[in-house]
Structures are given as C-alpha cells and as structure tokens.
Design a protein around this motif. Structure first.
Motif, PDB file in Angstrom:
ATOM      1  N   LYS A  49      -0.642 116.217  21.509  1.00 28.65           N
ATOM      2  CA  LYS A  49       0.270 115.129  21.865  1.00 28.65           C
ATOM      3  C   LYS A  49      -0.507 114.157  22.742  1.00 28.65           C
ATOM      4  O   LYS A  49      -0.873 114.477  23.867  1.00 28.65           O
ATOM      5  CB  LYS A  49       1.482 115.666  22.601  1.00 28.65           C
ATOM      6  N   VAL A  50      -0.779 112.972  22.188  1.00 31.47           N
ATOM      7  CA  VAL A  50      -1.574 111.965  22.884  1.00 31.47           C
ATOM      8  C   VAL A  50      -0.674 110.758  23.146  1.00 31.47           C
ATOM      9  O   VAL A  50      -0.364 110.010  22.223  1.00 31.47           O
ATOM     10  CB  VAL A  50      -2.814 111.555  22.052  1.00 31.47           C
ATOM     11  N   PRO A  51      -0.235 110.568  24.397  1.00 29.29           N
ATOM     12  CA  PRO A  51       0.666 109.450  24.684  1.00 29.29           C
ATOM     13  C   PRO A  51      -0.071 108.105  24.701  1.00 29.29           C
ATOM     14  O   PRO A  51      -1.302 108.056  24.841  1.00 29.29           O
ATOM     15  CB  PRO A  51       1.207 109.781  26.077  1.00 29.29           C
ATOM     16  N   TYR A  52       0.686 107.035  24.556  1.00 34.12           N
ATOM     17  CA  TYR A  52       0.124 105.692  24.638  1.00 34.12           C
ATOM     18  C   TYR A  52      -0.266 105.399  26.080  1.00 34.12           C
ATOM     19  O   TYR A  52       0.421 105.807  27.012  1.00 34.12           O
ATOM     20  CB  TYR A  52       1.142 104.651  24.167  1.00 34.12           C
ATOM     21  N   VAL A  53      -1.394 104.711  26.252  1.00 36.62           N
ATOM     22  CA  VAL A  53      -1.849 104.289  27.575  1.00 36.62           C
ATOM     23  C   VAL A  53      -2.307 102.832  27.491  1.00 36.62           C
ATOM     24  O   VAL A  53      -2.519 102.300  26.401  1.00 36.62           O
ATOM     25  CB  VAL A  53      -3.004 105.180  28.099  1.00 36.62           C
ATOM     26  N   LYS A  54      -2.474 102.221  28.650  1.00 37.93           N
ATOM     27  CA  LYS A  54      -2.921 100.826  28.699  1.00 37.93           C
ATOM     28  C   LYS A  54      -4.439 100.748  28.604  1.00 37.93           C
ATOM     29  O   LYS A  54      -5.156 101.651  29.005  1.00 37.93           O
ATOM     30  CB  LYS A  54      -2.470 100.169  29.993  1.00 37.93           C
ATOM     31  N   ASP A  55      -4.895  99.620  28.125  1.00 42.42           N
ATOM     32  CA  ASP A  55      -6.321  99.314  28.060  1.00 42.42           C
ATOM     33  C   ASP A  55      -6.770  98.877  29.445  1.00 42.42           C
ATOM     34  O   ASP A  55      -6.255  97.915  30.005  1.00 42.42           O
ATOM     35  CB  ASP A  55      -6.540  98.197  27.040  1.00 42.42           C
ATOM     36  N   SER A  56      -7.748  99.594  30.015  1.00 43.07           N
ATOM     37  CA  SER A  56      -8.280  99.254  31.334  1.00 43.07           C
ATOM     38  C   SER A  56      -9.703  98.710  31.233  1.00 43.07           C
ATOM     39  O   SER A  56     -10.426  98.686  32.224  1.00 43.07           O
ATOM     40  CB  SER A  56      -8.284 100.503  32.235  1.00 43.07           C
ATOM     41  N   GLY A  57     -10.091  98.279  30.067  1.00 42.80           N
ATOM     42  CA  GLY A  57     -11.454  97.808  29.844  1.00 42.80           C
ATOM     43  C   GLY A  57     -11.652  96.372  30.279  1.00 42.80           C
ATOM     44  O   GLY A  57     -10.738  95.704  30.769  1.00 42.80           O
ATOM     45  N   SER A  58     -12.863  95.918  30.093  1.00 36.65           N
ATOM     46  CA  SER A  58     -13.222  94.541  30.419  1.00 36.65           C
ATOM     47  C   SER A  58     -13.770  93.878  29.165  1.00 36.65           C
ATOM     48  O   SER A  58     -13.765  94.474  28.091  1.00 36.65           O
ATOM     49  CB  SER A  58     -14.262  94.531  31.545  1.00 36.65           C
ATOM     50  N   ALA A  59     -14.280  92.680  29.311  1.00 37.72           N
ATOM     51  CA  ALA A  59     -14.785  91.937  28.160  1.00 37.72           C
ATOM     52  C   ALA A  59     -15.812  92.762  27.395  1.00 37.72           C
ATOM     53  O   ALA A  59     -16.693  93.373  27.979  1.00 37.72           O
ATOM     54  CB  ALA A  59     -15.417  90.641  28.631  1.00 37.72           C
ATOM     55  N   GLY A  60     -15.646  92.820  26.102  1.00 36.41           N
ATOM     56  CA  GLY A  60     -16.608  93.494  25.252  1.00 36.41           C
ATOM     57  C   GLY A  60     -16.336  94.954  24.977  1.00 36.41           C
ATOM     58  O   GLY A  60     -16.987  95.547  24.133  1.00 36.41           O
ATOM     59  N   GLU A  61     -15.399  95.565  25.720  1.00 40.76           N
ATOM     60  CA  GLU A  61     -15.067  96.955  25.452  1.00 40.76           C
ATOM     61  C   GLU A  61     -13.643  97.259  25.903  1.00 40.76           C
ATOM     62  O   GLU A  61     -13.062  96.523  26.699  1.00 40.76           O
ATOM     63  CB  GLU A  61     -16.045  97.921  26.111  1.00 40.76           C
ATOM     64  N   HIS A  62     -13.115  98.350  25.388  1.00 40.70           N
ATOM     65  CA  HIS A  62     -11.773  98.804  25.740  1.00 40.70           C
ATOM     66  C   HIS A  62     -11.902 100.212  26.306  1.00 40.70           C
ATOM     67  O   HIS A  62     -12.630 101.032  25.764  1.00 40.70           O
ATOM     68  CB  HIS A  62     -10.855  98.793  24.512  1.00 40.70           C
ATOM     69  N   TYR A  63     -11.190 100.461  27.409  1.00 43.38           N
ATOM     70  CA  TYR A  63     -11.258 101.766  28.073  1.00 43.38           C
ATOM     71  C   TYR A  63      -9.846 102.323  28.181  1.00 43.38           C
ATOM     72  O   TYR A  63      -8.948 101.665  28.716  1.00 43.38           O
ATOM     73  CB  TYR A  63     -11.879 101.627  29.460  1.00 43.38           C
ATOM     74  N   PHE A  64      -9.657 103.534  27.689  1.00 41.49           N
ATOM     75  CA  PHE A  64      -8.364 104.200  27.738  1.00 41.49           C
ATOM     76  C   PHE A  64      -8.543 105.530  28.465  1.00 41.49           C
ATOM     77  O   PHE A  64      -9.505 106.251  28.215  1.00 41.49           O
ATOM     78  CB  PHE A  64      -7.839 104.450  26.322  1.00 41.49           C
ATOM     79  N   ALA A  65      -7.627 105.842  29.372  1.00 38.39           N
ATOM     80  CA  ALA A  65      -7.739 107.077  30.152  1.00 38.39           C
ATOM     81  C   ALA A  65      -6.422 107.833  30.145  1.00 38.39           C
ATOM     82  O   ALA A  65      -5.343 107.241  30.261  1.00 38.39           O
ATOM     83  CB  ALA A  65      -8.144 106.759  31.589  1.00 38.39           C
ATOM     84  N   TRP A  66      -6.535 109.135  30.029  1.00 42.04           N
ATOM     85  CA  TRP A  66      -5.428 110.071  30.119  1.00 42.04           C
ATOM     86  C   TRP A  66      -5.766 111.044  31.242  1.00 42.04           C
ATOM     87  O   TRP A  66      -6.330 112.120  30.993  1.00 42.04           O
ATOM     88  CB  TRP A  66      -5.247 110.819  28.799  1.00 42.04           C
ATOM     89  N   PRO A  67      -5.463 110.691  32.499  1.00 45.57           N
ATOM     90  CA  PRO A  67      -5.783 111.598  33.610  1.00 45.57           C
ATOM     91  C   PRO A  67      -4.855 112.813  33.603  1.00 45.57           C
ATOM     92  O   PRO A  67      -3.852 112.842  32.866  1.00 45.57           O
ATOM     93  CB  PRO A  67      -5.562 110.739  34.845  1.00 45.57           C
ATOM     94  N   ASP A  68      -5.194 113.818  34.427  1.00 44.62           N
ATOM     95  CA  ASP A  68      -4.295 114.964  34.576  1.00 44.62           C
ATOM     96  C   ASP A  68      -2.895 114.458  34.900  1.00 44.62           C
ATOM     97  O   ASP A  68      -2.727 113.536  35.685  1.00 44.62           O
ATOM     98  CB  ASP A  68      -4.782 115.884  35.703  1.00 44.62           C
ATOM     99  N   GLY A  69      -1.908 115.040  34.263  1.00 42.31           N
ATOM    100  CA  GLY A  69      -0.525 114.651  34.504  1.00 42.31           C
ATOM    101  C   GLY A  69      -0.045 113.466  33.686  1.00 42.31           C
ATOM    102  O   GLY A  69       1.086 113.022  33.837  1.00 42.31           O
ATOM    103  N   SER A  70      -0.875 112.967  32.782  1.00 41.62           N
ATOM    104  CA  SER A  70      -0.506 111.793  31.979  1.00 41.62           C
ATOM    105  C   SER A  70       0.364 112.145  30.776  1.00 41.62           C
ATOM    106  O   SER A  70       0.870 111.253  30.101  1.00 41.62           O
ATOM    107  CB  SER A  70      -1.761 111.079  31.489  1.00 41.62           C
TER     108      SER A  70
END
Length: 109
Positions: A49-70
């Motif tokens: 089960k992979v929930p939706y998260v926001k993009d925290s990346g910057s120009a040229g790349e996209h960064y997605f994180a699922w920390p503990d408790g996400s």
C-alpha cells in the motif's frame, strides 16, 4: 485482466486528481512510476500500500518521500504487512533514477 485494467485506470485518474502540479512537468508520471517501482521492489506488489505524497523536488528532478508513519505498508519476508519508509527520485520527465526502501538503496534497472 479486467480488474487490472480497472485498477490501472482508477490509479491513473486518482494520480491526476490527487496532485496539484501543472500538466506536463513530469511530477504526476514520476509519482506513478515511483509508486509502481516501490510496489514491484516490495516482493508482494498486490499486498503493498503506497499512499500518494507531494513532490518535494526542485528544478530538473522530482523527489517523493514516505517517512515512517506515512502509511506506506509493504509485505515483509514472512508475508505479513509492515509499516515501511521509502524515498524515490525521478528526472524531470518522471523516470525513476534513485530509490530507497527502509534505508536501503534499491538498484534501478
């Protein structure tokens, strides 16, 4: 097969509706690709089960994180569902370039 098509269609619609980014910047595709890569790498894609998260990346790349408790849940080696953490980076076009699950780097093929 029909269920897989329905699930994929629903997933694509959910990604399109759940992200507040401009069209064509690769973020939506990046999130979908990261979610799929995490599910595949988990060893039990149908139980992940992979929930939706926001993009925290910057120009040229996209960064997605699922920390503990996400809410990220992945099957363990014994088959039980366990909370997990993950991160995923994509290039501007949404292609996965780096991924970690529970702190371990996962090779990208």
């Amino acid at each position: 097969m029909k269920n897989a098509i329905r699930y994929t269609s629903a997933l694509l619609l959910s990604v399109a509706a759940g992200c507040s980014v401009s069209q064509g910047d690769g973020s939506k595709l990046g999130l979908l690709n990261c979610m799929s890569a995490i599910q595949t790498a988990s060893g039990g894609p149908s139980r992940a089960k992979v929930p939706y998260v926001k993009d925290s990346g910057s120009a040229g790349e996209h960064y997605f994180a699922w920390p503990d408790g996400s809410g990220l849940i992945l099957p363990s080696r014994d088959g039980t569902a366990q909370p997990a953490s993950a991160s995923c980076v994509t290039d501007a076009a949404g292609i996965v370039t780096n991924m970690t699950i529970n702190g371990s780097e996962i090779p990208i093929r």
